[in-house]
Motif scaffolding. Structure first.
Motif, PDB file in Angstrom:
ATOM      1  N   VAL A 198       0.829  -1.043   0.022  1.00 55.53           N
ATOM      2  CA  VAL A 198       0.177   0.035   0.157  1.00 55.53           C
ATOM      3  C   VAL A 198       0.779   1.325   0.026  1.00 55.53           C
ATOM      4  O   VAL A 198       0.323   1.805  -0.645  1.00 55.53           O
ATOM      5  N   ARG A 199       2.167   1.468   1.065  1.00 51.16           N
ATOM      6  CA  ARG A 199       3.217   2.209   1.240  1.00 51.16           C
ATOM      7  C   ARG A 199       4.188   2.141   1.096  1.00 51.16           C
ATOM      8  O   ARG A 199       3.976   0.810   1.610  1.00 51.16           O
ATOM      9  N   ILE A 242       2.212  -2.173   9.598  1.00 47.30           N
ATOM     10  CA  ILE A 242       2.432  -0.983   9.320  1.00 47.30           C
ATOM     11  C   ILE A 242       3.452  -0.283   9.893  1.00 47.30           C
ATOM     12  O   ILE A 242       3.741  -0.567  10.982  1.00 47.30           O
ATOM     13  N   VAL A 249     -10.873  -1.096   5.928  1.00 47.83           N
ATOM     14  CA  VAL A 249      -9.456  -0.069   5.992  1.00 47.83           C
ATOM     15  C   VAL A 249      -9.199   0.481   5.409  1.00 47.83           C
ATOM     16  O   VAL A 249      -8.871   1.722   5.283  1.00 47.83           O
ATOM     17  N   THR A 250     -10.500   0.462   4.211  1.00 50.56           N
ATOM     18  CA  THR A 250     -11.069   1.665   3.536  1.00 50.56           C
ATOM     19  C   THR A 250     -11.539   2.499   4.223  1.00 50.56           C
ATOM     20  O   THR A 250     -10.249   4.339   4.187  1.00 50.56           O
ATOM     21  N   ARG A 272      -8.005   3.581   6.239  1.00 50.32           N
ATOM     22  CA  ARG A 272      -6.805   4.832   5.438  1.00 50.32           C
ATOM     23  C   ARG A 272      -6.876   6.225   4.951  1.00 50.32           C
ATOM     24  O   ARG A 272      -6.230   6.627   4.468  1.00 50.32           O
ATOM     25  N   LYS A 273      -8.045   6.394   5.494  1.00 49.43           N
ATOM     26  CA  LYS A 273      -8.750   7.845   5.006  1.00 49.43           C
ATOM     27  C   LYS A 273      -8.999   8.542   5.747  1.00 49.43           C
ATOM     28  O   LYS A 273      -9.008   9.555   6.167  1.00 49.43           O
ATOM     29  N   TRP A 316      -3.866   8.088   9.014  1.00 48.52           N
ATOM     30  CA  TRP A 316      -3.328   7.677   8.047  1.00 48.52           C
ATOM     31  C   TRP A 316      -2.147   8.299   7.528  1.00 48.52           C
ATOM     32  O   TRP A 316      -1.689   7.493   7.227  1.00 48.52           O
ATOM     33  N   VAL A 344       0.711   7.311   8.583  1.00 48.40           N
ATOM     34  CA  VAL A 344       1.191   5.780   7.795  1.00 48.40           C
ATOM     35  C   VAL A 344       2.101   5.721   6.448  1.00 48.40           C
ATOM     36  O   VAL A 344       2.084   6.766   6.047  1.00 48.40           O
ATOM     37  N   GLU A 349       2.895   0.482   4.668  1.00 47.96           N
ATOM     38  CA  GLU A 349       2.192  -0.696   4.800  1.00 47.96           C
ATOM     39  C   GLU A 349       1.805  -1.850   4.061  1.00 47.96           C
ATOM     40  O   GLU A 349       1.541  -1.555   2.669  1.00 47.96           O
ATOM     41  N   ASP A 369      -0.596  -5.088   2.555  1.00 48.52           N
ATOM     42  CA  ASP A 369      -2.251  -5.722   2.784  1.00 48.52           C
ATOM     43  C   ASP A 369      -1.736  -7.274   2.194  1.00 48.52           C
ATOM     44  O   ASP A 369      -1.923  -7.319   1.400  1.00 48.52           O
TER      45      ASP A 369
END
Lengths: 185, 185
Positions: free
Chosen positions: B24-25, B92, B161-162, B165-166, B170, B173, B176, B178
């Motif tokens: 994710v990141r 994370i 999770v959405t 993450r918003k 986050w 973060v 990350e 997933d």
């Protein structure tokens, strides 16, 4: 991944000579004549000659709020001041009853009831203090606190530890060792 | 001293088969077909055949207050429910900017602004969740969160999770991964 981790080895060698080692509560540690402090590196291997090795890491504040953090930062000295030839290593372990408490309940006991931060502040910058966390890295102790001060501050240091030991927070301390040291010139 | 520590090994074997693995990141982890979860014991030795091993420990709550703790305890399920054959491992790492914040500032972002606990509560008990702390044990990641849920809850898990993450939390973060898994029967 080891840059924040410090090893305290109690044994026959080290930069600090032990002058007194008292078990305040709990099972205690084997007597040692010296403490060696090692910043861990990737190629590190444990000092097997030592009577004991304790590991702790510097970490984020758990209770300190912004205003307190600024007060601390304003007067907190670095370790290693040449005149600060006396020191102490105090490993403590808190009870299960402490750790099961929610964050707000622990904060109330720690500061509102026990004035832990206010007490530390009162003895700064004379008594330098560094907290190492060890609970989440498999150590028997939860915290290893390291102190450095001038010989003339010895009475102040007694006051500081006595004040904390009388606080409600200390009802949750089930193990504590008080190791006093002097720096080897 | 290892009773709270769990090893997540990504490799060719394990109780959970990987169905999807997204970075994710950040730098991510090497692809693995399985995840093996091992509770550490004193005679444990690391699984060297694995592509990666991550370690985390269960620990005390860092932000959860008493009222929230009671809400969680009332509906939190155990792991290992037979119908909960879908899972996820989400390691994370938060930024230095997060960790330098005082406790009260982190709490404001975590809950007052981001509703992290409220969001978790909304999906309980359908989505079981266990948080492992890894920051203070030398791991690259700060947290490893493990989830278990029924296949019918897959959309709810995406929502969960959405939503997180918003959230403002986050923004802190920086890494990350997933990893979605299904249990091998």
């Amino acid at each position: 991944m080891t840059e924040n981790i410090v090893e305290f080895s109690g044994g026959a060698i080290g930069q600090w000579r032990v002058t007194k080692m008292d078990t305040v509560r709990g099972q205690g540690l084997e007597q040692a004549s010296h403490i060696k402090i090692t910043q861990l590196t990737e190629d590190y291997s444990p000092d097997k000659s030592a009577a004991w090795n304790l590991y702790g890491c510097t970490s984020n504040f758990r209770y300190t709020e912004q205003v307190e953090k600024e007060q601390l930062k304003a007067i907190e000295p670095e370790l290693g001041r040449s005149f600060a030839t006396h020191g102490a290593l105090i490993p403590i372990r808190k009870s299960a009853a402490w750790w099961v408490l929610a964050q707000d309940k622990r904060r109330v006991i720690f500061e509102s009831q026990s004035n832990h931060i206010k007490t530390d502040l009162r003895y700064l910058p004379a008594i330098a203090r560094k907290l190492y966390h060890s609970r989440d890295s498999g150590c028997h102790y939860d915290f290893l606190t390291w102190f450095e001060f001038a010989p003339t501050e010895s009475n102040s240091f007694e006051e500081l530890v006595t004040t904390l030991r009388k606080s409600p927070e200390w009802d949750f301390v089930e193990e504590e060792v008080d190791i006093r040291v002097v720096r080897i010139q």
